[in-house]
Write an enzyme that holds these catalytic residues in place. Sequence first.
Site, PDB file in Angstrom:
ATOM      1  N   ASN A   1       6.028   6.013   1.043  1.00  0.00           N
ATOM      2  CA  ASN A   1       4.631   5.822   1.412  1.00  0.00           C
ATOM      3  C   ASN A   1       4.221   4.418   0.981  1.00  0.00           C
ATOM      4  OD1 ASN A   1       1.818   6.965   2.092  1.00  0.00           O
ATOM      5  ND2 ASN A   1       1.547   6.088   0.058  1.00  0.00           N
TER       6      ASN A   1
ATOM      7  N   ASP B   1     -16.676  -2.525  -5.386  1.00  0.00           N
ATOM      8  CA  ASP B   1     -16.033  -1.928  -4.230  1.00  0.00           C
ATOM      9  C   ASP B   1     -16.634  -2.472  -2.943  1.00  0.00           C
ATOM     10  OD1 ASP B   1     -14.316  -0.159  -2.727  1.00  0.00           O
ATOM     11  OD2 ASP B   1     -14.239   1.065  -4.536  1.00  0.00           O
TER      12      ASP B   1
ATOM     13  N   GLU C   1       4.262   4.546   7.544  1.00  0.00           N
ATOM     14  CA  GLU C   1       3.691   3.196   7.408  1.00  0.00           C
ATOM     15  C   GLU C   1       4.670   2.098   7.832  1.00  0.00           C
ATOM     16  OE1 GLU C   1       1.353   5.790   4.641  1.00  0.00           O
ATOM     17  OE2 GLU C   1       3.500   5.456   4.954  1.00  0.00           O
TER      18      GLU C   1
END
Length: 419
Positions: free
Chosen positions: A140, A247, A203
Amino acid sequence: MNLRTAIEQIKDKIVRIDIELKHDEVVQFLKENDLEKTPVLLNVEGKKVAKNFVATRDLLCKYLGIKKEKLAESLAKLDYRSAEVEICNEIPLREKKNFDLFKDLPALKYFKDDGGRYITAGVVIARYVDFDPSKPESFNASIHRMMLIDKRKLVARLVPPRHTYLMWKDAIRRGKDLPIVIAIGVHPLILFASATRVPEGMEFRYASALMKGLKLYKIEDMLTPDAEIILLGRITNEKADEGPFVDITGTYDRVRKEPVIEVDAMFVKDEPIYYSITPASSEHQILMGVPYEPLIYRSVANVCKVKNVIMTPGGRRYFHAVVQIKKETEGDAKNAIIAALAANPSLKGVIVVDEDIDIYSYEDIEYAIATRFQADQDFVIIKGARGSSLDPSAEETTAKWGIDATKKLKNLKDFERVV
């Protein structure tokens, strides 16, 4: 392709800054010099740092070789499951002995109240515990913020229930650490693929489809793309404070106890180029938000004729979307709103417009709202839905909305634009 390939691809757009900056001066320097969306190569405490290579939709489309108007459609139709991935035995890096993360990485402190210096563009490649390590599907790849806490330790924000978090929980349940590679300084399309929601283990094939071919390199029992810097390590059962950290909203996320990464080895190219993503920047938004556009495109295509989708800059390319459709029956726009909201759980609001509206122009979008929308008929509200934890206005649930700013089919002539 690698980061140095990307530098060649956009060399006419890159600004090179030779003056030496400290690790906590970079963000302010870029702001003061109007370089926040410009690809740059910097000198940070004597080390090379690259930024903003995916800071605009146009840059992303240049790597892909497509027009921006075709981005959502092209990604929605991308056939990646059978894309070829080549496995190479010899990695083009050398091991750096006696490394110190603080001394050997120009990791930045972005804002004054950050919890520390952060790696923000490291692709974390984790291996599924019982899978074949020679197959790309055994891994991943994702991007996580990682704060330096020791010369060989990081603390990483792992968001449940995403893949890396679930893989780590599974490894800990088995009494093991989760083996990982952190690849820093990869081609921008590797970053984009790592930020895209695809089925587990896909991915690398997705990246290969984007790049029209991908080489991975074996490093011990792991695989990694070509990178400037590689950290080989493990996500452990130990936890430490992570944050504060700005963020995507431009506001501070809270401090949490998060898993500690122990770094066992470091590999570098000659004169490595460190890559950094500024939190809440346009680049951060492009990487987090644009991967949702093909998901929305496909979902809306199931209910009506969709022409284009964009996540909007004002919504941080994360909370709001504009969907352009070819309206054929009344109700198409309402169905498009429901389909778009279902495709992206973080989406908070959707505006649906006709083919004649330029969805890259907020002025044109506002024109559609002003002339084609009636609040008592065309405004959709969904209460008590799951939203994004990044939305500071949300509590346990959020209210979602949609605006049908499309022409009424029964009197199309009334909406004909002359000027």
